[in-house]
Scaffold this active site. Structure first.
Site, short mmCIF file in Angstrom:
data_model
loop_
_atom_site.label_atom_id
_atom_site.label_comp_id
_atom_site.label_asym_id
_atom_site.label_seq_id
_atom_site.Cartn_x
_atom_site.Cartn_y
_atom_site.Cartn_z
N HIS A 1 0.94 -1.19 -0.12
CA HIS A 1 0.19 -0.10 -0.07
C HIS A 1 1.02 1.44 0.12
O HIS A 1 0.21 2.28 0.31
CB HIS A 1 -1.00 0.11 1.29
CG HIS A 1 -2.12 -0.97 0.90
ND1 HIS A 1 -3.00 -0.66 0.44
CD2 HIS A 1 -2.11 -2.39 1.21
CE1 HIS A 1 -4.03 -1.76 0.39
NE2 HIS A 1 -3.50 -2.77 1.02
N SER B 1 -11.28 -16.74 -22.32
CA SER B 1 -10.34 -17.12 -21.38
C SER B 1 -10.72 -18.50 -20.74
O SER B 1 -11.84 -19.10 -20.60
CB SER B 1 -10.55 -16.35 -20.10
OG SER B 1 -9.97 -16.69 -18.74
N GLY C 1 -7.09 -14.45 -7.10
CA GLY C 1 -7.72 -13.98 -5.86
C GLY C 1 -6.82 -14.12 -4.67
O GLY C 1 -7.25 -14.13 -3.64
N GLY D 1 -3.49 -12.63 -4.18
CA GLY D 1 -2.71 -11.63 -3.91
C GLY D 1 -1.55 -11.78 -4.58
O GLY D 1 -0.37 -10.91 -4.40
N SER E 1 -2.81 -11.90 -10.38
CA SER E 1 -3.44 -12.47 -11.72
C SER E 1 -3.76 -11.43 -12.36
O SER E 1 -3.70 -11.56 -13.70
CB SER E 1 -4.26 -13.48 -11.37
OG SER E 1 -5.46 -12.90 -10.49
N SER E 2 -4.41 -10.26 -12.09
CA SER E 2 -4.95 -9.22 -12.93
C SER E 2 -3.81 -8.47 -13.65
O SER E 2 -3.93 -8.33 -14.85
CB SER E 2 -5.84 -8.36 -12.05
OG SER E 2 -5.12 -7.68 -11.12
N ASP F 1 2.18 -3.42 -9.42
CA ASP F 1 1.89 -4.95 -9.89
C ASP F 1 2.57 -5.09 -11.26
O ASP F 1 3.02 -5.78 -11.54
CB ASP F 1 0.40 -5.24 -9.86
CG ASP F 1 0.01 -5.45 -8.27
OD1 ASP F 1 0.91 -5.40 -7.49
OD2 ASP F 1 -1.06 -5.33 -8.27
N TYR G 1 -9.95 -1.54 0.23
CA TYR G 1 -8.98 -1.14 -0.55
C TYR G 1 -9.25 0.42 -0.71
O TYR G 1 -8.18 1.24 -0.34
CB TYR G 1 -8.79 -1.81 -1.59
CG TYR G 1 -7.22 -1.33 -2.46
CD1 TYR G 1 -6.36 -2.67 -2.13
CD2 TYR G 1 -7.33 -0.42 -3.15
CE1 TYR G 1 -4.99 -2.33 -2.87
CE2 TYR G 1 -5.89 -0.07 -3.72
CZ TYR G 1 -4.86 -1.04 -3.60
OH TYR G 1 -3.68 -0.95 -4.21
#
Length: 385
Positions: free
Chosen positions: A36, A69, A125, A127, A130-131, A175, A227
């Site tokens: 963060h 996908s 999901g 952490g 993956s995005s 990321d 978040y």
């Protein structure tokens, strides 16, 4: 990786009836330390990991975009002319959001459509970003197919824009930077204010240590309110302190912050300020004493995220405390929090015993069995074929 590429080619051919023009891949990431801090213009120290998302892609002669996908049924279709960030949703918002962001860099009507097929072994999901792996693999593929000539730093900003504007997750740029810039056995010291990066040798192999990921199988989403509320607290704290971002503050400013901020906002600010310092201390320790010296900073980071930023969960706390009691050199939750994964720095000879002990402790607590696996620092996004 060879098997993942084979599956990616076969999946594309099965969905679209032709062979792809090429395959690209991008890794997930583990943030060694610096949580963060990125959207506060601070420091972070991630690694790209040896779990990757692949995208098989083929240019079209019209202006249609089609995405598939392996994790979801069906093919999502839209037109380049009808790309609207407010109308994109679900899993397709990630690849199509990147296409929208990249299309803004080219003259109107200059681009052709593309077929894209995604497959991945990055746990979703957990952490492990993956995005960002999806965003960076797609960005690299479109950059090549559309011949845009964008730098990796520019592609990182495009991935962040897609996640912020289209997906609606107010994340920083850490990321995407890790996924695009990673190197084997190196971490990336990222200055999120200047976007300057520095590759730092980890020395894990020489020291006989490695990282275990403890996926608690408690899913999270960066688009959720927790978040966003943390980000707002940081922005409020910076404004009250009279600075543009928390990057401008150091530990010497904490006494003044304690007098100006309410208790919750102060705790949020204290986490970011001390976490920035822990990133710098970790990198300094790697350079002077080696990786076995960084454990205390990982432990302190988890306490800060648990108590000051309040983003941990009972499962994450157990993963960390269990790893520590079983002899890990250091452990912390990683990622945005509210679920996901922890990491533990362990001696290679202890890895199996630590993993088994964590699973046993989860069973005794009545939690879902965690997925515990080793990761190593890997190369960033690349064209595979």
């Amino acid at each position: 990786m060879t098997e993942l590429l084979r599956q990616g080619t076969e999946y594309f051919t099965g969905e679209f009836g032709v062979a792809p023009d090429g395959l690209w891949s991008a890794p997930g990431r583990v943030n060694v330390i610096g949580e963060h801090t990125d959207y506060n213009d601070g420091f972070a120290f991630p690694i790209a990991i040896d779990k990757r998302t692949t995208v098989a892609a083929r240019a079209r002669e019209d202006r249609m975009l089609r995405v598939a996908s392996s994790a979801f049924p069906g093919v999502v279709e839209t037109s380049l002319d009808g790309l609207d960030p407010d109308s994109l949703n679900g899993w397709a918002a990630y690849p199509l959001g990147v296409a929208w962001a990249m299309s803004r860099t080219a003259p109107a009507g200059a681009l052709t459509g593309v077929d894209l097929a995604l497959s991945s072994d990055v746990p979703a999901g957990a952490g492990l970003s993956s995005s960002a792996a999806v965003e960076c693999a797609v960005a690299l593929a479109l950059n090549d197919l559309w011949q845009l000539g964008l730098s990796r730093q520019e592609l990182a900003r495009i991935g962040q824009l897609a996640e912020n504007r289209v997906v609606g997750a107010p994340t920083g740029i850490m990321d995407q930077s890790a996924s695009l810039l990673g190197e084997p056995d190196h971490g990336i010291l990222l200055d999120c204010q200047s976007l300057k990066t520095e590759s730092v040798a980890l020395g894990f192999a020489a020291a006989g240590v490695g990282l275990l990921v403890i996926d608690t199988r408690t899913s999270h989403s960066h688009a959720d309110g927790g978040y966003a509320s943390r980000r707002r607290s940081c922005e409020d704290g910076a404004r009250t302190m009279g600075v543009g971002s928390l990057r401008a503050l150091g530990t010497e400013d904490l006494p003044r912050a304690a007098t100006l901020l309410d208790g919750q906002t102060f705790r949020r600010v204290r986490h970011v300020i001390t976490e920035n310092q822990r990133v710098l201390d970790t990198v300094a320790a790697l350079r002077t004493a080696g990786p076995t010296a960084i454990g205390p900073f990982l432990n302190e980071s988890h306490v800060s995220m648990r108590d000051d930023f309040e983003i941990s969960t009972p499962e994450l706390d157990l993963a960390v405390s269990s790893a520590q009691e079983l002899g890990a050199l250091g452990a912390r939750m990683t990622g945005g929090g509210f679920g996901g994964a922890a990491i533990a720095l362990v001696r290679n000879g202890d890895a199996s015993r630590v993993a088994e002990g964590i699973a046993r402790d989860f069973s005794r607590a009545g939690f879902t069995a965690p997925h515990v696996f080793p990761v190593s620092a890997s190369a960033g996004a690349r064209r595979e074929q």
